[in-house]
Structure formats: structure tokens, C-alpha cells
Design a protein around this motif. Sequence first.
Motif, mmCIF file in Angstrom:
data_model
loop_
_atom_site.group_PDB
_atom_site.id
_atom_site.type_symbol
_atom_site.label_atom_id
_atom_site.label_comp_id
_atom_site.label_asym_id
_atom_site.label_seq_id
_atom_site.Cartn_x
_atom_site.Cartn_y
_atom_site.Cartn_z
ATOM 1 N N PRO A 54 -107.074 -109.275 -2.122
ATOM 2 C CA PRO A 54 -107.395 -107.941 -1.598
ATOM 3 C C PRO A 54 -106.439 -106.910 -2.195
ATOM 4 C CG PRO A 54 -107.251 -109.561 0.171
ATOM 5 C CD PRO A 54 -106.715 -110.221 -1.063
ATOM 6 N N PRO A 55 -106.893 -105.698 -2.426
ATOM 7 C CA PRO A 55 -108.237 -105.182 -2.077
ATOM 8 C C PRO A 55 -109.200 -105.182 -3.262
ATOM 9 C CG PRO A 55 -106.790 -103.342 -2.594
ATOM 10 C CD PRO A 55 -105.985 -104.600 -2.830
ATOM 11 N N ARG A 56 -109.049 -106.119 -4.181
ATOM 12 C CA ARG A 56 -109.870 -106.121 -5.386
ATOM 13 C C ARG A 56 -111.321 -106.487 -5.065
ATOM 14 N NH1 ARG A 56 -107.119 -106.627 -10.478
ATOM 15 N NH2 ARG A 56 -109.070 -107.433 -11.313
ATOM 16 N N ALA A 57 -112.243 -105.790 -5.705
ATOM 17 C CA ALA A 57 -113.650 -106.195 -5.719
ATOM 18 C C ALA A 57 -113.829 -107.099 -6.938
ATOM 19 C CB ALA A 57 -114.569 -104.986 -5.815
ATOM 20 N N HIS A 58 -114.197 -108.356 -6.687
ATOM 21 C CA HIS A 58 -114.253 -109.317 -7.785
ATOM 22 C C HIS A 58 -115.409 -110.274 -7.601
ATOM 23 C CE1 HIS A 58 -112.383 -111.394 -11.224
ATOM 24 N NE2 HIS A 58 -112.901 -112.492 -10.680
ATOM 25 N N PHE A 59 -116.020 -110.680 -8.726
ATOM 26 C CA PHE A 59 -117.122 -111.632 -8.746
ATOM 27 C C PHE A 59 -116.694 -112.853 -9.557
ATOM 28 C CE2 PHE A 59 -119.018 -107.664 -7.746
ATOM 29 C CZ PHE A 59 -120.201 -107.918 -7.058
ATOM 30 N N ASP A 60 -116.631 -114.001 -8.910
ATOM 31 C CA ASP A 60 -116.390 -115.255 -9.605
ATOM 32 C C ASP A 60 -117.756 -115.915 -9.789
ATOM 33 O OD1 ASP A 60 -114.753 -117.054 -10.878
ATOM 34 O OD2 ASP A 60 -114.217 -118.164 -9.072
ATOM 35 N N LEU A 61 -118.283 -115.829 -10.987
ATOM 36 C CA LEU A 61 -119.673 -116.197 -11.253
ATOM 37 C C LEU A 61 -119.800 -117.676 -11.591
ATOM 38 C CD1 LEU A 61 -120.490 -113.210 -13.652
ATOM 39 C CD2 LEU A 61 -120.941 -113.318 -11.189
ATOM 40 N N SER A 62 -121.003 -118.199 -11.446
ATOM 41 C CA SER A 62 -121.288 -119.489 -12.069
ATOM 42 C C SER A 62 -121.198 -119.281 -13.584
ATOM 43 C CB SER A 62 -122.682 -119.977 -11.681
ATOM 44 O OG SER A 62 -123.688 -119.200 -12.332
ATOM 45 N N LYS A 63 -120.825 -120.333 -14.305
ATOM 46 C CA LYS A 63 -120.686 -120.177 -15.750
ATOM 47 C C LYS A 63 -122.004 -119.786 -16.424
ATOM 48 C CE LYS A 63 -118.598 -122.234 -19.858
ATOM 49 N NZ LYS A 63 -117.902 -123.396 -20.443
ATOM 50 N N PRO A 64 -123.171 -120.334 -15.999
ATOM 51 C CA PRO A 64 -124.419 -119.898 -16.630
ATOM 52 C C PRO A 64 -124.662 -118.392 -16.498
ATOM 53 C CG PRO A 64 -124.786 -121.958 -15.471
ATOM 54 C CD PRO A 64 -123.403 -121.502 -15.101
ATOM 55 N N VAL A 65 -124.272 -117.795 -15.378
ATOM 56 C CA VAL A 65 -124.450 -116.347 -15.220
ATOM 57 C C VAL A 65 -123.477 -115.593 -16.115
ATOM 58 C CG1 VAL A 65 -124.179 -114.411 -13.636
ATOM 59 C CG2 VAL A 65 -125.398 -116.437 -12.898
ATOM 60 N N PHE A 66 -122.214 -116.006 -16.117
ATOM 61 C CA PHE A 66 -121.225 -115.334 -16.962
ATOM 62 C C PHE A 66 -121.678 -115.335 -18.414
ATOM 63 C CE2 PHE A 66 -117.354 -114.719 -19.356
ATOM 64 C CZ PHE A 66 -116.591 -113.856 -18.576
ATOM 65 N N MET A 67 -122.245 -116.453 -18.861
ATOM 66 C CA MET A 67 -122.678 -116.579 -20.249
ATOM 67 C C MET A 67 -123.883 -115.695 -20.572
ATOM 68 S SD MET A 67 -122.124 -120.699 -20.668
ATOM 69 C CE MET A 67 -122.812 -120.799 -22.317
ATOM 70 N N LYS A 68 -124.549 -115.158 -19.539
ATOM 71 C CA LYS A 68 -125.643 -114.215 -19.784
ATOM 72 C C LYS A 68 -125.127 -112.839 -20.180
ATOM 73 C CE LYS A 68 -129.121 -116.155 -16.633
ATOM 74 N NZ LYS A 68 -129.961 -115.885 -15.433
ATOM 75 N N ILE A 69 -123.915 -112.474 -19.694
ATOM 76 C CA ILE A 69 -123.445 -111.106 -19.891
ATOM 77 C C ILE A 69 -122.282 -110.993 -20.874
ATOM 78 C CG2 ILE A 69 -124.226 -110.398 -17.600
ATOM 79 C CD1 ILE A 69 -121.257 -110.490 -16.713
ATOM 80 N N ALA A 70 -121.574 -112.121 -21.132
ATOM 81 C CA ALA A 70 -120.382 -112.020 -21.975
ATOM 82 C C ALA A 70 -120.066 -113.379 -22.607
ATOM 83 C CB ALA A 70 -119.181 -111.545 -21.154
#
Length: 264
Positions: free
Chosen positions: A132-148
Motif C-alpha cells: 500500500p498504497p500502490r495500485a498494482h496488477f500481478d497478472l497471469s503470465k499468459p496475460v502479461f505476454m499479451k501486452i509486453a
Amino acid sequence: MASVLQCRGCFLIAFTCIFATFMGESKVAMATFRPSSWALAHATFYGDETASATMGGACGYGNLFQSGYGTDTAALSSMLFNNGYACGTCYQIKCYQSSACYNNVAFTTVTATNLCPPNWSEPSDDGGWCNPPRAHFDLSKPVFMKIAQWKAGIVPILYRRVPCQRKGGLRFSFQGNGYWLLVYVMNVGGGGDIASMWVRGSRTGWIKMSHNWGASYQAFATLAGQSLSFRVTSYTTKETIIAWNVAPSNWNYGLTYSSAANFR
């Protein structure tokens, strides 16, 4: 753009109060959920390409393939997770101003299914990404690989809440014993979140359920041998819907029951 990016969790909700009576119960249909403004955050990933590490999770959805969420999921920092009330919420995310971004991807959509807990042993800007107070998304790897590019490890993103597009109605998964009913609610449309729930047996009135954790609600009552209906209120829009006769009188623990009712 700066004023837009500072607006976190700003929801535009259009209310249309329509009073209807259905099966003797008066209910208010209010609410069309609208996307929020874009805001800045960061994204990492956990697990591997199979997304097996994302199964289960703090929301209690269990096997995410069987519960309908698949691999397009995210664990939220506690600032976004809201003590579990954010379970089931949907977000559009896009990589932002990083050389690792895939510029041909406008955005992807994820569902919140887990909590990314704080790591107080690491500074918030170097390992303690979910502190806190960070807004953060820890994604599944398949999702991360869609954007970066996954080797980047962490990228800045823009995100916004969006309506959850679900097929079919709410689903209710039962656990518990003869004196305690624990219900996990899945496939929630609209805002995707739940503020409160009631259960009604065929021989009882409405019984208020308490929030257990994540997407689960509980009632300390003896309900065996009765068909069960549920009244559900959205956390974001405050709309209440009723799912009648979801489970037959011979319902059992460990099973999941589907309804026709859902938020839009």
C-alpha cells in the motif's frame, strides 16, 4: 491527461429507477455500469505459461478454467482488492510508455481473482510492488505476454474498470455442513462485485448472509431439504437482483448451481 490519471476508482453509474414486482417481491433495477477513467499503475506476472499458479486464489474461485475465468486474470494489490469486495471485477489494461510494450495491442481485459499481498521486506519501488498504497496488477503470465515482453518483469500500465461481460447467470458453489452454508458466487456480470447476499429456503424467510472472504458468503442456518433462492446486491451499482429456486430441495455441498439472473 494528468488529471485523468489521478482519478482512481471514479465510476460513472447511470441510475434508472425501475420498480417492478416479481413473484411477490418488490425490487429496484437501477444501474448501468459504466467504465471508469484511465489511471496509472504497474503490472508484473506470476507463474508460468500454463497459469497453474493462478488456480485457487484469495477469491475462492478454485479451478479458473472450470469456473469460467480462464487465464485472463489478475491478483490485485490490497489497495484495489478492497478486502475481497473487488473479487470478480473486470479491468482493461494496456502497457504504457515502456520499450517492452507491444504497440499493436490496444488493451486486454482481466478479471480480479486473487490478492497480491504486501511484501514489507522490500521497498515499494523495488520488489514490494503490491505494498500500500500502490495500485498494482500481478497478472497471469499468459496475460502479461499479451501486452509486453515477459522478460521485462514489470511494466507501467493504464487501467480502468469496465463492465464484466458474462454468458448466462450467476453461479453458486456450495460448501459447509448441516448448520452452516458457505456460498461462492461466480460469473457475476455488470460491476462484477457483490456487497451483500441473502438466502431464502422454501420454508424460511430471507436470511442475511455475512461476508466470509473473497467471493464467499455464509449463513448459519439449517437449510437442508429446502429449495434455495438468493438475493444479491452489487457493491458498485447497489442494484439488487433475485435468483429464484437456484438449488432444488435435494441440493448438496460440493456442487455448483446456475441461475438465470445476472447483472448487466
